[in-house]
Write an enzyme that holds these catalytic residues in place. Structure first.
Site, PDB file in Angstrom:
ATOM      1  N   LYS A  50      30.675  76.716 121.700  1.00  0.00           N
ATOM      2  CA  LYS A  50      30.987  77.208 123.040  1.00  0.00           C
ATOM      3  C   LYS A  50      29.739  77.197 123.906  1.00  0.00           C
ATOM      4  O   LYS A  50      29.764  76.716 125.050  1.00  0.00           O
ATOM      5  CB  LYS A  50      31.584  78.627 122.948  1.00  0.00           C
ATOM      6  CG  LYS A  50      33.012  78.642 122.414  1.00  0.00           C
ATOM      7  CD  LYS A  50      33.516  80.035 122.069  1.00  0.00           C
ATOM      8  CE  LYS A  50      34.942  79.943 121.493  1.00  0.00           C
ATOM      9  NZ  LYS A  50      35.499  81.249 121.089  1.00  0.00           N
ATOM     10  N   GLN A  94      33.242  86.978 120.005  1.00  0.00           N
ATOM     11  CA  GLN A  94      34.006  86.232 119.010  1.00  0.00           C
ATOM     12  C   GLN A  94      34.664  87.184 118.014  1.00  0.00           C
ATOM     13  O   GLN A  94      34.022  88.106 117.507  1.00  0.00           O
ATOM     14  CB  GLN A  94      33.077  85.238 118.283  1.00  0.00           C
ATOM     15  CG  GLN A  94      33.801  84.237 117.404  1.00  0.00           C
ATOM     16  CD  GLN A  94      34.679  83.264 118.189  1.00  0.00           C
ATOM     17  OE1 GLN A  94      34.427  82.968 119.354  1.00  0.00           O
ATOM     18  NE2 GLN A  94      35.714  82.754 117.551  1.00  0.00           N
ATOM     19  N   ASP A 117      38.078  85.262 127.926  1.00  0.00           N
ATOM     20  CA  ASP A 117      39.077  85.092 126.864  1.00  0.00           C
ATOM     21  C   ASP A 117      40.464  85.545 127.331  1.00  0.00           C
ATOM     22  O   ASP A 117      41.465  85.232 126.682  1.00  0.00           O
ATOM     23  CB  ASP A 117      38.692  85.920 125.627  1.00  0.00           C
ATOM     24  CG  ASP A 117      38.005  85.107 124.552  1.00  0.00           C
ATOM     25  OD1 ASP A 117      38.242  83.886 124.482  1.00  0.00           O
ATOM     26  OD2 ASP A 117      37.239  85.699 123.766  1.00  0.00           O
TER      27      ASP A 117
HETATM   28  N1  GUN Z   1      38.831  84.169 117.312  1.00  0.00           N
HETATM   29  C1  GUN Z   1      39.847  83.303 117.144  1.00  0.00           C
HETATM   30  N2  GUN Z   1      40.224  82.800 118.335  1.00  0.00           N
HETATM   31  C2  GUN Z   1      39.420  83.361 119.254  1.00  0.00           C
HETATM   32  C3  GUN Z   1      39.322  83.238 120.666  1.00  0.00           C
HETATM   33  O1  GUN Z   1      40.047  82.509 121.333  1.00  0.00           O
HETATM   34  N3  GUN Z   1      38.348  83.970 121.256  1.00  0.00           N
HETATM   35  C4  GUN Z   1      37.554  84.799 120.563  1.00  0.00           C
HETATM   36  N4  GUN Z   1      36.646  85.505 121.228  1.00  0.00           N
HETATM   37  N5  GUN Z   1      37.615  84.947 119.258  1.00  0.00           N
HETATM   38  C5  GUN Z   1      38.552  84.222 118.608  1.00  0.00           C
END
Ligand code: GUN
Length: 279
Positions: A50, A94, A117
């Site tokens: 990311k 995350q 998110d």
């Molecule tokens: N863990 C699994 N999918 C995601 C996501 O889309 N965003 C975040 N922050 N963590 C995740």
């Protein structure tokens, strides 16, 4: 004729080009901070990718890594500090988090205007009201892939398999917003194959390798596979791709379908958040 393949890499590349074009019009560099707590191997890869993609496209991407034993209060203070930092447009923590940290408290602490998110209750509420907001990245990517087929969504029957807060529920809200008739199926659903077989659009997000078989799919349905599972040392989706391809009209592969879309939509959300917050 076998289903046409929806090329997630190509659609993601188109989204990235839109992001580059938007960035070229901005007098500043939007900032994205990706936070990781601990050393979950999958999270390490996701967070690194990311931050890396952000830099590649010309955003200010930062990876913020904390010890697995970090206290919840300390993480909440770090988030409040990011909320106050005017150079930070997007904050992402995350998941999953170590067990001493309550993910709900962490998500609630993020400024909804920086919640790229789309997990904050304010943004979830706006999404379900059909009002403009930051939309969760994977569901936004799913919609973009369906859109790339050119098939009209309004009036169609859609089956979403899986009811997670990250994928199933927001995908269902987005399909409803596009005027599909949506059914959410889950582990307690009676006659799941019978319901899925009625659907013109199927989104599989259950986390069970090859759960969706050809017998569950209506002829010429669109099938979107959100699953990322390990099976016999290889990556497998939630859909039995080879068989389902013989029945569907369009289908996403794993890998190369939904996967590449998630980060692309995150970049788009970061630019959107910056434009909205900074005016
Ligand atoms: N863990 C699994 N999918 C995601 C996501 O889309 N965003 C975040 N922050 N963590 C995740």
């Amino acid at each position: 004729m076998p289903a046409q393949i929806i090329d997630g890499k190509a659609v993601a590349a188109a989204v990235e080009q839109e992001v580059r074009a938007d960035l070229a019009k901005l007098p500043y560099k939007p900032g994205l901070v990706a936070v990781r707590v601990g050393n979950d191997p999958a999270s390490e890869v996701y967070v690194r990718n990311k931050a890396r993609k952000a830099k590649e496209l010309g955003l200010h991407g930062t990876e913020l890594v904390f010890d697995a034993l970090m206290r919840e209060d300390d993480l909440l203070s770090e988030i409040r500090q990011l909320n106050r930092d005017n150079n930070v447009d997007g904050i992402l923590v995350q998941l999953p988090l170590p067990k001493q940290i309550d993910p709900k408290k962490v998500i609630d602490a993020i400024d909804p205007a920086k919640d790229v998110d789309g997990f904050h209750p304010i943004n979830v509420g706006l999404l379900h009201l059909g009002r403009p907001t930051l939309v969760p990245c994977t569901p936004a990517g799913v919609m973009r892939l369906i859109g790339s087929t050119g098939v009209e969504i309004a009036g169609k029957r859609a089956a979403v398999i899986g009811r997670s807060d990250i994928v199933g529920k927001p995908v269902a809200a987005l399909l409803l917003r596009e005027n599909a008739t949506v059914t959410i199926c889950h582990s307690r659903t009676r006659d799941l194959p019978g319901i899925v077989r009625e659907a013109d659009i199927v989104v599989a997000a259950i986390g069970k390798p090859r759960f969706v078989t050809a017998e569950m799919i209506k002829r010429d349905a669109i099938v979107i596979d959100v699953g990322i599972n390990r099976l016999d040392g290889k990556l497998a989706g939630d859909v039995d791709f080879d068989r389902v391809r013989e029945v569907a009209s369009w289908i996403t592969p794993v890998p190369g379908g939904v996967g590449p879309m998630t980060i692309a939509m995150l970049m788009k959300n970061t630019v959107t958040a910056a434009q909205k917050r900074r005016g």
